[in-house]
Design an enzyme around this catalytic site. Sequence first.
Site, mmCIF file in Angstrom:
data_model
loop_
_atom_site.group_PDB
_atom_site.id
_atom_site.type_symbol
_atom_site.label_atom_id
_atom_site.label_comp_id
_atom_site.label_asym_id
_atom_site.label_seq_id
_atom_site.Cartn_x
_atom_site.Cartn_y
_atom_site.Cartn_z
ATOM 1 N N GLY A 15 0.816 -1.191 0.013
ATOM 2 C CA GLY A 15 -0.012 0.062 -0.078
ATOM 3 C C GLY A 15 0.964 1.306 -0.040
ATOM 4 O O GLY A 15 2.138 1.199 0.046
ATOM 5 N N ASP A 63 -3.513 -12.869 4.630
ATOM 6 C CA ASP A 63 -4.796 -12.245 4.726
ATOM 7 C C ASP A 63 -5.259 -11.833 6.140
ATOM 8 O O ASP A 63 -4.870 -12.560 6.881
ATOM 9 C CB ASP A 63 -5.703 -13.316 4.053
ATOM 10 C CG ASP A 63 -7.096 -12.726 3.899
ATOM 11 O OD1 ASP A 63 -7.595 -11.786 4.737
ATOM 12 O OD2 ASP A 63 -7.913 -12.899 3.021
ATOM 13 N N ALA A 84 -2.272 -1.986 7.169
ATOM 14 C CA ALA A 84 -3.248 -2.811 6.144
ATOM 15 C C ALA A 84 -4.664 -2.317 6.885
ATOM 16 O O ALA A 84 -4.889 -2.507 8.218
ATOM 17 C CB ALA A 84 -3.210 -3.886 6.058
ATOM 18 N N LYS A 167 -12.268 3.012 11.333
ATOM 19 C CA LYS A 167 -11.134 3.269 11.971
ATOM 20 C C LYS A 167 -11.280 3.478 13.346
ATOM 21 O O LYS A 167 -10.615 3.211 14.349
ATOM 22 C CB LYS A 167 -10.671 4.485 11.270
ATOM 23 C CG LYS A 167 -10.097 4.365 9.908
ATOM 24 C CD LYS A 167 -8.990 3.282 9.420
ATOM 25 C CE LYS A 167 -7.799 3.396 10.037
ATOM 26 N NZ LYS A 167 -6.764 2.531 9.552
ATOM 27 N N VAL A 193 -3.398 12.092 3.572
ATOM 28 C CA VAL A 193 -2.194 11.850 3.108
ATOM 29 C C VAL A 193 -1.951 12.096 1.626
ATOM 30 O O VAL A 193 -2.591 11.332 0.819
ATOM 31 C CB VAL A 193 -1.593 10.287 3.470
ATOM 32 C CG1 VAL A 193 -0.013 10.346 3.222
ATOM 33 C CG2 VAL A 193 -1.879 10.009 5.126
#
Length: 326
Positions: A15, A63, A84, A167, A193
Amino acid sequence: MESKGTTVCVTGAGGYVASWLIKLLLSNGYTVHGTVRDPDDLKNAHLKNLENAEENLKLFKADLLDYESIAAAINGCSGVFHVASPVILGSVPNPEVEIVEIAVKGTLNVLKASKESANVKRVLFVSSVAAACVSSTLAEGGYDIDETCWSDKEFCRKTNNWYCLSKTEAEMEALEFAKGSGLDLVTVCPSLVFGPKLQSTINDTSLVLINFLKVGNGIMENTIQWLVDVRDVVNALLIVYEKAESSSSSEGLRYICNGHSIWTKDMVEMMKNIYPHSNYPDKFTDEKKGNQLSSEKLQKLGWSFRPLEETLVDSVNNFKEDGILD
């Protein structure tokens, strides 16, 4: 605590933020276990090309919902950076399952595997200011937002703000797990970001900036934008991870990571001065009362951030090099 020269795990290695974090860790002498869905996928090729990657980076097929695969990646590591998380800003059929549940279950799997490992001394969880700034009260504006603030979960549901809910739930569950287990956990909450990307795919936050340059004639909502450079974010993560005083046993459990607060209209004007020929919006809504976001706690650890213009220029130049922008 132990730092340089040790082995750490980074989840979601391919990512946007994680790629920059791995680059920084490798340049600082760390050995890195990175979790990805498929180590042989071409979208992860940039990781293998990083300096020191051949010797010190190992990619694990994992995963977040598969505990055994996560535990295998964490095995032998002295620290874990849990980066992640599903970043889905659009609509999905079942957001409670596809966004929130995945974020929470994945986080708990990482924490359980870290706790059961004999070597892990600290876990750093990358949360978001989305876990601190969403509520009906804060929506009125005029508040100072710091690490004591939490988003209202029911308000997130009511407004279909599933990313913020994910989150918030994940960070709360993580802190509760650490409290009950004694795991040394520290969380960092970045704002939006920006900055150049290392991966070949376009991430959602980069799309926000790209859209500023392609809106064209029309009206755009004029709101406070909280922004931070991806390179400053990963510097913050390493500072918090390495400094003993940031430990969950001190007052440094949670850190907001924000570089700049700027009105959308002002940011577009800044962009116009640098790139006058892009297709900008020509009208903006009236300013509303905004909230202030404080990174004072993180700055006391020695963190600093680069000028916003540098971030914007480096981002746009990167997009142009990749053919995303003309």
